[in-house]
Design an enzyme around this catalytic site. Structure first.
Site, PDB file in Angstrom:
ATOM      1  N   GLN A  16       0.803  -1.216   0.000  1.00 44.14           N
ATOM      2  CA  GLN A  16       0.000   0.000   0.000  1.00 44.14           C
ATOM      3  C   GLN A  16       0.840   1.273   0.000  1.00 44.14           C
ATOM      4  O   GLN A  16       0.617   2.196  -0.771  1.00 44.14           O
ATOM      5  CB  GLN A  16      -0.922   0.020   1.230  1.00 44.14           C
ATOM      6  CG  GLN A  16      -1.980  -1.056   1.238  1.00 44.14           C
ATOM      7  CD  GLN A  16      -2.829  -0.990   2.497  1.00 44.14           C
ATOM      8  OE1 GLN A  16      -2.748  -0.049   3.285  1.00 44.14           O
ATOM      9  NE2 GLN A  16      -3.645  -2.002   2.711  1.00 44.14           N
ATOM     10  N   GLU A  58       6.804   8.580   5.824  1.00 44.43           N
ATOM     11  CA  GLU A  58       6.557   7.335   6.554  1.00 44.43           C
ATOM     12  C   GLU A  58       7.558   7.215   7.689  1.00 44.43           C
ATOM     13  O   GLU A  58       8.543   7.960   7.760  1.00 44.43           O
ATOM     14  CB  GLU A  58       6.617   6.119   5.623  1.00 44.43           C
ATOM     15  CG  GLU A  58       5.429   6.038   4.684  1.00 44.43           C
ATOM     16  CD  GLU A  58       5.360   4.746   3.899  1.00 44.43           C
ATOM     17  OE1 GLU A  58       4.337   4.522   3.246  1.00 44.43           O
ATOM     18  OE2 GLU A  58       6.327   3.963   3.913  1.00 44.43           O
ATOM     19  N   HIS A  68       4.360  -5.748  11.110  1.00 47.88           N
ATOM     20  CA  HIS A  68       3.781  -4.433  10.843  1.00 47.88           C
ATOM     21  C   HIS A  68       2.885  -4.061  12.020  1.00 47.88           C
ATOM     22  O   HIS A  68       2.090  -4.883  12.482  1.00 47.88           O
ATOM     23  CB  HIS A  68       2.969  -4.455   9.549  1.00 47.88           C
ATOM     24  CG  HIS A  68       2.694  -3.095   8.999  1.00 47.88           C
ATOM     25  ND1 HIS A  68       1.790  -2.235   9.578  1.00 47.88           N
ATOM     26  CD2 HIS A  68       3.221  -2.431   7.937  1.00 47.88           C
ATOM     27  CE1 HIS A  68       1.757  -1.106   8.889  1.00 47.88           C
ATOM     28  NE2 HIS A  68       2.622  -1.197   7.893  1.00 47.88           N
ATOM     29  N   ARG A  74       9.225   0.471  12.963  1.00 45.76           N
ATOM     30  CA  ARG A  74       8.131  -0.495  13.081  1.00 45.76           C
ATOM     31  C   ARG A  74       8.265  -1.422  14.283  1.00 45.76           C
ATOM     32  O   ARG A  74       7.272  -1.754  14.934  1.00 45.76           O
ATOM     33  CB  ARG A  74       8.043  -1.334  11.797  1.00 45.76           C
ATOM     34  CG  ARG A  74       7.448  -0.579  10.640  1.00 45.76           C
ATOM     35  CD  ARG A  74       7.458  -1.404   9.365  1.00 45.76           C
ATOM     36  NE  ARG A  74       6.741  -0.709   8.302  1.00 45.76           N
ATOM     37  CZ  ARG A  74       6.667  -1.140   7.051  1.00 45.76           C
ATOM     38  NH1 ARG A  74       7.297  -2.259   6.703  1.00 45.76           N
ATOM     39  NH2 ARG A  74       5.992  -0.463   6.145  1.00 45.76           N
ATOM     40  N   HIS A 133       4.802  -9.353   8.623  1.00 42.71           N
ATOM     41  CA  HIS A 133       4.743  -8.529   7.422  1.00 42.71           C
ATOM     42  C   HIS A 133       5.873  -8.795   6.438  1.00 42.71           C
ATOM     43  O   HIS A 133       5.643  -8.894   5.231  1.00 42.71           O
ATOM     44  CB  HIS A 133       4.763  -7.060   7.843  1.00 42.71           C
ATOM     45  CG  HIS A 133       4.609  -6.087   6.712  1.00 42.71           C
ATOM     46  ND1 HIS A 133       3.512  -6.081   5.878  1.00 42.71           N
ATOM     47  CD2 HIS A 133       5.417  -5.070   6.275  1.00 42.71           C
ATOM     48  CE1 HIS A 133       3.632  -5.113   4.984  1.00 42.71           C
ATOM     49  NE2 HIS A 133       4.787  -4.503   5.192  1.00 42.71           N
ATOM     50  N   ARG A 178      13.677  -3.483   8.366  1.00 45.41           N
ATOM     51  CA  ARG A 178      13.536  -2.772   7.089  1.00 45.41           C
ATOM     52  C   ARG A 178      12.890  -1.410   7.271  1.00 45.41           C
ATOM     53  O   ARG A 178      11.897  -1.255   7.971  1.00 45.41           O
ATOM     54  CB  ARG A 178      12.683  -3.610   6.118  1.00 45.41           C
ATOM     55  CG  ARG A 178      12.386  -2.898   4.806  1.00 45.41           C
ATOM     56  CD  ARG A 178      11.652  -3.789   3.838  1.00 45.41           C
ATOM     57  NE  ARG A 178      10.318  -4.152   4.262  1.00 45.41           N
ATOM     58  CZ  ARG A 178       9.232  -3.404   4.093  1.00 45.41           C
ATOM     59  NH1 ARG A 178       9.331  -2.206   3.535  1.00 45.41           N
ATOM     60  NH2 ARG A 178       8.051  -3.842   4.472  1.00 45.41           N
TER      61      ARG A 178
END
Length: 560
Positions: free
Chosen positions: A61, A127, A249, A295, A356, A391
């Protein structure tokens, strides 16, 4: 124009195998981009587990991180990537990804990718853990847009043959290569096609099979992501590296009757707030960046809030944004939640962490070469070291594009260098043991899959500790006993039951992840050991390598 096809239309009735220059397994962004690169000089066959479009890429997304904004630089993007990776990124490979990512994204734009624009530049969004607004996107459906562009180009390329509904089982290798270094050579793959085990031979093979989120009960990944490529590589003798680093996630939809649908990082990037059941914002007490923390930090914070409030989720609040902005920026999330009775213009979104992304994978160099001659790997199934222990958001599609091109180019060059007109037809040794011929009903297979997921979620998820990890290893051995094999088995699979193959693959990959997690006695990035909660800079700034019949080995980062 090329089209997706099935195996029967490609072969005469007398033939049960297929031969090609470059064989690509997987049709996400990495596999598609590899196919396009390889087809510039060789004939390519691409096989995919279900349909050409079905992959983790389709469901991405957030967007693609790329240093193209006016206030951004390659150096800043590299710095953010390495910071998120908690000291385990290979900085030289990160520099390659970030620098080569710019022309790769420009290619997508030239090929018709309809990303969101603002004036003469793409509309960049923010982000978590990025120091700049550098995420190009198509609303909240960037993966679908990327997939559509690449698929159309693949189908328009005559030198690429696509075989859909082909489940790759085992890599075809020689026992000992005749080369001077005595390395094993890969010559293709066995695959279940139309209910039969077929042999697809290739001069060069590229694994681009994607991730393994379906090893966990709560995940953002589609059903195809059962870790098949990791397991096939393991059985063939590939080295796997950094397998303890599974990224969770922070925000997947938690709603009765709804799937574990991803709620994009970009929702927080655009101002979304996390609150607990008491209505309290809580991220500021966990990290200075609040909702935009890395995250792993956000996932652990959410899990802690769930524990402290004795409630199975927290909430994501975007209701303070204008309704037209929400529906334009997040049309997929808006439509999906609406389908299950939520109006995110006025309703809070119930969320919890889900599996994720795998930072580790098949060990490759920057050229995507594995330790098997003729075998390359790219995308999520591979590990070059660009992600380290965690990541950075939206670096995954960038990785796929950059190293997909590198894999395709290098595989094509290798195939062209061979003097033989076609690869030798070497079949994997047929094991007649009960382990490979056992017949299990669908209900038993589902029960075994659920048992694997349950023990991983309980002990090898967001928080780990020694006793739980050891318990999971024991659980996995018990599950393996029902399949008459050890979880670390290197035996080839002799069955045409896709469900059984997936179960064996899940078992093997779960064992590797757990064993690697038990080995790393510290917390770093996505790997959090409750019994070793601190990062150990002196003893553990190194990477864990797993391979058949060997104890885990550790490699220090090269000097940069």
């Amino acid at each position: 124009m090329n089209t997706e096809t099935d195996f029967s239309t490609l072969n005469s009735e007398a033939s049960s195998d297929w031969s090609t220059d470059v064989l690509i397994i997987g049709s996400g962004a990495a596999g598609l981009r590899a196919a396009l690169a390889a087809s510039e000089s060789t004939d390519v066959t691409l096989i995919t587990k279900t349909t050409l479009k079905e992959s983790n890429t389709l469901y991405a997304q957030g967007g693609i991180a790329v240093a193209m904004n006016v206030d951004d630089t390659v150096d800043l993007h590299v710095k953010d990537t390495c910071s998120a990776g908690c000291g385990l990124c290979d900085i030289q490979v990160v520099e390659t990804m970030v620098a080569e990512g710019i022309p790769r994204v420009n290619e997508l734009l030239e090929w018709g990718a309809d990303f969101d624009w603002e004036g003469t530049l793409p509309r960049f969004t923010q982000e978590a853990a990025h120091s700049r607004r550098r995420i190009v996107h198509k609303g909240d459906a960037t993966g679908r847009e990327t997939t559509d562009v690449l698929v159309q180009r693949v189908l328009n390329t005559e030198r690429i043959q696509v075989i859909s509904n082909a489940f790759a089982v085992d890599l075809l290798t020689d026992a000992v290569s005749s080369t001077d270094d005595n390395s094993t050579t890969c010559y293709g793959v066995s695959a279940i096609i139309e209910g039969q085990l077929k042999y697809l031979y290739a001069k060069a093979t590229i694994l681009a099979t994607g991730g393994l989120g379906r090893l966990y009960p709560c995940t953002s990944n589609p059903e195809v992501a059962t870790g098949d490529g990791f397991a096939a590589a393991w059985r063939a003798g590939c080295e796997l590296i950094d397998m303890e680093f599974v990224q969770f996630h922070p925000t997947t939809l938690f709603l009765d009757g709804a799937p574990s649908f991803l709620i994009s990082e970009a929702v927080r990037g655009e101002g979304g707030r996390l609150i607990n059941i008491r209505g309290e914002r809580f991220m500021d007490k966990y990290h200075e960046k609040g909702e935009l923390a890395p995250r792993d930090v956000v996932s652990r914070a959410i899990q802690n809030e769930m524990f402290q409030t004795d409630f199975p989720c927290v909430y994501l609040d975007i209701t303070h944004k204008p309704a037209d902005f929400i529906q334009e920026r997040f049309p997929t999330i808006f439509a999906t939640t609406k389908r299950y009775g939520l109006d995110i213009n006025i309703d809070l979104i119930p969320v919890r962490p889900g599996a994720h992304f795998m930072m580790g994978g098949i060990r490759t160099n920057a050229e995507t070469e594995t330790n098997l001659r003729g075998l390359y790997a790219c995308g999520e199934v591979a590990c070059t070291g660009v992600h380290g222990a965690n990541r950075l958001a939206s670096n995954s599609l960038l990785e796929c594009l950059v190293f997909g091109v590198r894999a395709g180019t290098n595989a094509a060059s290798y195939a062209s260098s061979l003097t033989c007109e076609s690869p030798p037809k070497i079949q994997i040794e047929k094991c007649e043991t009960e382990a490979n011929t056992i017949g299990l009903g669908d209900d038993v297979i589902l029960e075994l899959k659920d048992a694997i997921r349950e023990t991983l979620w309980e002990n090898v998820a967001i928080e780990r500790y020694q006793e739980g990890l050891e318990l999971t290893l024991s659980d996995l051995e018990e599950i393996g006993a029902e399949l008459n094999l050890h979880p670390s088995s290197s035996m080839s699979i002799q069955t045409t039951d896709v469900g059984l193959c997936e179960t064996v693959n899940m078992l093997i990959v779960a064992w590797v992840i757990t064993h690697a997690a038990l080995t790393r006695d510290e917390s770093r990035g996505a790997h959090f050991r409750a019994d070793f909660p601190d990062e150990d800079e002196t003893g553990w700034q190194k990477r864990t390598v797993m391979a058949q019949d060997k104890e885990p080995e550790f490699v220090k980062l090269r000097s940069n």
